[in-house]
Design a protein around this motif. Sequence first.
Motif, PDB file in Angstrom:
ATOM      1  N   ARG A   1       1.514   1.256  11.805  1.00 57.52           N
ATOM      2  CA  ARG A   1       0.151   1.739  12.035  1.00 57.52           C
ATOM      3  C   ARG A   1      -0.832   1.117  11.045  1.00 57.52           C
ATOM      4  O   ARG A   1      -1.953   0.745  11.409  1.00 57.52           O
ATOM      5  CB  ARG A   1       0.117   3.263  11.934  1.00 57.52           C
ATOM      6  CG  ARG A   1      -1.240   3.843  12.303  1.00 57.52           C
ATOM      7  CD  ARG A   1      -1.182   5.350  12.446  1.00 57.52           C
ATOM      8  NE  ARG A   1      -0.831   6.013  11.192  1.00 57.52           N
ATOM      9  CZ  ARG A   1       0.352   6.584  10.957  1.00 57.52           C
ATOM     10  NH1 ARG A   1       1.301   6.552  11.887  1.00 57.52           N
ATOM     11  NH2 ARG A   1       0.614   7.168   9.798  1.00 57.52           N
ATOM     12  N   ILE A   2      -0.399   0.960   9.788  1.00 50.61           N
ATOM     13  CA  ILE A   2      -1.275   0.342   8.779  1.00 50.61           C
ATOM     14  C   ILE A   2      -1.523  -1.125   9.121  1.00 50.61           C
ATOM     15  O   ILE A   2      -2.652  -1.621   9.018  1.00 50.61           O
ATOM     16  CB  ILE A   2      -0.645   0.470   7.377  1.00 50.61           C
ATOM     17  CG1 ILE A   2      -0.631   1.932   6.935  1.00 50.61           C
ATOM     18  CG2 ILE A   2      -1.416  -0.369   6.366  1.00 50.61           C
ATOM     19  CD1 ILE A   2       0.067   2.166   5.620  1.00 50.61           C
ATOM     20  N   ARG A   3      -0.470  -1.830   9.559  1.00 51.12           N
ATOM     21  CA  ARG A   3      -0.644  -3.234   9.944  1.00 51.12           C
ATOM     22  C   ARG A   3      -1.613  -3.356  11.113  1.00 51.12           C
ATOM     23  O   ARG A   3      -2.429  -4.293  11.158  1.00 51.12           O
ATOM     24  CB  ARG A   3       0.702  -3.851  10.304  1.00 51.12           C
ATOM     25  CG  ARG A   3       1.675  -3.967   9.127  1.00 51.12           C
ATOM     26  CD  ARG A   3       2.888  -4.791   9.498  1.00 51.12           C
ATOM     27  NE  ARG A   3       3.915  -4.731   8.448  1.00 51.12           N
ATOM     28  CZ  ARG A   3       4.965  -3.946   8.475  1.00 51.12           C
ATOM     29  NH1 ARG A   3       5.184  -3.147   9.531  1.00 51.12           N
ATOM     30  NH2 ARG A   3       5.846  -3.944   7.480  1.00 51.12           N
ATOM     31  N   ALA A   4      -1.529  -2.438  12.057  1.00 54.99           N
ATOM     32  CA  ALA A   4      -2.446  -2.468  13.196  1.00 54.99           C
ATOM     33  C   ALA A   4      -3.878  -2.182  12.752  1.00 54.99           C
ATOM     34  O   ALA A   4      -4.833  -2.820  13.225  1.00 54.99           O
ATOM     35  CB  ALA A   4      -1.999  -1.455  14.250  1.00 54.99           C
ATOM     36  N   ASP A   5      -4.057  -1.224  11.850  1.00 57.22           N
ATOM     37  CA  ASP A   5      -5.408  -0.911  11.354  1.00 57.22           C
ATOM     38  C   ASP A   5      -6.020  -2.088  10.607  1.00 57.22           C
ATOM     39  O   ASP A   5      -7.233  -2.336  10.696  1.00 57.22           O
ATOM     40  CB  ASP A   5      -5.360   0.320  10.436  1.00 57.22           C
ATOM     41  CG  ASP A   5      -5.010   1.591  11.184  1.00 57.22           C
ATOM     42  OD1 ASP A   5      -5.197   1.620  12.423  1.00 57.22           O
ATOM     43  OD2 ASP A   5      -4.535   2.551  10.541  1.00 57.22           O
ATOM     44  N   LEU A   6      -5.185  -2.819   9.864  1.00 55.17           N
ATOM     45  CA  LEU A   6      -5.678  -3.967   9.099  1.00 55.17           C
ATOM     46  C   LEU A   6      -5.770  -5.239   9.935  1.00 55.17           C
ATOM     47  O   LEU A   6      -6.276  -6.250   9.447  1.00 55.17           O
ATOM     48  CB  LEU A   6      -4.763  -4.223   7.893  1.00 55.17           C
ATOM     49  CG  LEU A   6      -4.676  -3.107   6.852  1.00 55.17           C
ATOM     50  CD1 LEU A   6      -3.653  -3.466   5.773  1.00 55.17           C
ATOM     51  CD2 LEU A   6      -6.039  -2.859   6.209  1.00 55.17           C
ATOM     52  N   GLY A   7      -5.278  -5.190  11.152  1.00 56.01           N
ATOM     53  CA  GLY A   7      -5.288  -6.371  12.001  1.00 56.01           C
ATOM     54  C   GLY A   7      -4.201  -7.362  11.679  1.00 56.01           C
ATOM     55  O   GLY A   7      -4.245  -8.510  12.134  1.00 56.01           O
ATOM     56  N   LEU A   8      -3.202  -6.939  10.912  1.00 57.90           N
ATOM     57  CA  LEU A   8      -2.140  -7.846  10.497  1.00 57.90           C
ATOM     58  C   LEU A   8      -1.125  -8.096  11.611  1.00 57.90           C
ATOM     59  O   LEU A   8      -0.281  -8.992  11.475  1.00 57.90           O
ATOM     60  CB  LEU A   8      -1.427  -7.289   9.264  1.00 57.90           C
ATOM     61  CG  LEU A   8      -2.300  -7.095   8.025  1.00 57.90           C
ATOM     62  CD1 LEU A   8      -1.499  -6.450   6.910  1.00 57.90           C
ATOM     63  CD2 LEU A   8      -2.887  -8.419   7.564  1.00 57.90           C
TER      64      LEU A   8
ATOM     65  N   MET B   1       0.818  -1.210   0.000  1.00 59.57           N
ATOM     66  CA  MET B   1       0.000   0.000   0.000  1.00 59.57           C
ATOM     67  C   MET B   1       0.854   1.264   0.000  1.00 59.57           C
ATOM     68  O   MET B   1       0.534   2.242  -0.684  1.00 59.57           O
ATOM     69  CB  MET B   1      -0.935   0.003   1.218  1.00 59.57           C
ATOM     70  CG  MET B   1      -1.976  -1.112   1.203  1.00 59.57           C
ATOM     71  SD  MET B   1      -2.951  -1.174   2.721  1.00 59.57           S
ATOM     72  CE  MET B   1      -3.849   0.362   2.611  1.00 59.57           C
ATOM     73  N   MET B   2       1.959   1.225   0.719  1.00 56.50           N
ATOM     74  CA  MET B   2       2.773   2.423   0.880  1.00 56.50           C
ATOM     75  C   MET B   2       3.925   2.505  -0.116  1.00 56.50           C
ATOM     76  O   MET B   2       4.455   3.583  -0.353  1.00 56.50           O
ATOM     77  CB  MET B   2       3.349   2.479   2.302  1.00 56.50           C
ATOM     78  CG  MET B   2       2.301   2.701   3.382  1.00 56.50           C
ATOM     79  SD  MET B   2       1.431   4.274   3.154  1.00 56.50           S
ATOM     80  CE  MET B   2       2.783   5.435   3.284  1.00 56.50           C
ATOM     81  N   GLY B   3       4.311   1.360  -0.667  1.00 57.88           N
ATOM     82  CA  GLY B   3       5.466   1.373  -1.544  1.00 57.88           C
ATOM     83  C   GLY B   3       6.749   1.373  -0.729  1.00 57.88           C
ATOM     84  O   GLY B   3       6.751   1.175   0.488  1.00 57.88           O
ATOM     85  N   GLN B   4       7.844   1.612  -1.386  1.00 56.69           N
ATOM     86  CA  GLN B   4       9.140   1.577  -0.730  1.00 56.69           C
ATOM     87  C   GLN B   4       9.423   2.820   0.108  1.00 56.69           C
ATOM     88  O   GLN B   4      10.402   2.860   0.846  1.00 56.69           O
ATOM     89  CB  GLN B   4      10.240   1.420  -1.790  1.00 56.69           C
ATOM     90  CG  GLN B   4      10.111   0.132  -2.598  1.00 56.69           C
ATOM     91  CD  GLN B   4      10.159  -1.101  -1.719  1.00 56.69           C
ATOM     92  OE1 GLN B   4      10.944  -1.168  -0.767  1.00 56.69           O
ATOM     93  NE2 GLN B   4       9.313  -2.074  -2.032  1.00 56.69           N
TER      94      GLN B   4
END
Length: 308
Positions: A50-57, A38-41
């Motif tokens: 933060r994105i992993r936490a939002d997605l539950g990953l 989603m964010m790229g390099q």
Amino acid sequence: MFSYVVRKLLYAVPVIWGVVTIVFILMAIVPGDPARLMMGQRGDPETLARIRADLGLDLPIHKQYVRFLKDLARGDLGVSYRNNEKVVDALMTRFGATLKLAFWAMILASILGILAGIISAVKQYSIFDYSAMFIAISGISAPVFWVGLLLLLIFAYTLHLIPGVGYVPGDWRYFILPVITLGVRPAALIARLTRSCMLEVMTQDYIRTARAKGLHERAVVMRHALKNALIPVVTIVGTEVADLLSGAVLTETIFAWPGVGRLAVEALVARDFPMIRGTVIFMAVIFLVANLIVDISYGFIDPRIRYD
């Protein structure tokens, strides 16, 4: 009838659960970090976390699975990693185009296949029979992508008779080539199956009795023979409808058709895991619904069939 439908729906529950579980496991073990995709390099570690936490990953795999089942029970298939669109909304938007394409392809295949099968059976070993069965074998053997590209080459790029690719609602010209491409294989299957079933039925005692009573040959064929030969044909029609509705991946990709099949290809290329899961689950549901409709239709075609 009602109890039969309820039983079939109950049988479908473990099938759907199995599909959901397999899809979830496959998406979980596939290499790749959705947050990085989603964010790229350029994504910094804090943003990625933060994105992993939002997605539950960041949760253990079993908790991710339970969370996924809870969301699925609410009709939530997740959000696309690619464009932040809800998967359900994307499927509903694309399903209309796929439904139109599959509907007209199946109408074309059913009409041509059943007519060719009936005439071939009535005129067995005639020139029409040999020609129709040769075309049917060719239709079954020819890959869908080859048929589509050949039609594009001839009618769009050489003769310039029909628009090549794209989808314009309400403009029937854009339907011609995709519908023919998608309908070739089911038409060939239906033609061969109709012929074989009709030949088997035409040797039965009640057909000879109907002829002995002086019934017109058309009445014998259409009223007595065809009705009893349609059960296997309806089965293959229902299976093919499920195949067509579940994506028509190659056809939609060749003709840039904005349907579920092309959506699945785009999701695979972009490694959009929620969209991939959603399309697979959606296709599984379509198969189950189509099979249920086929089972129910048997009783209307042949009153001797009961569901008790």
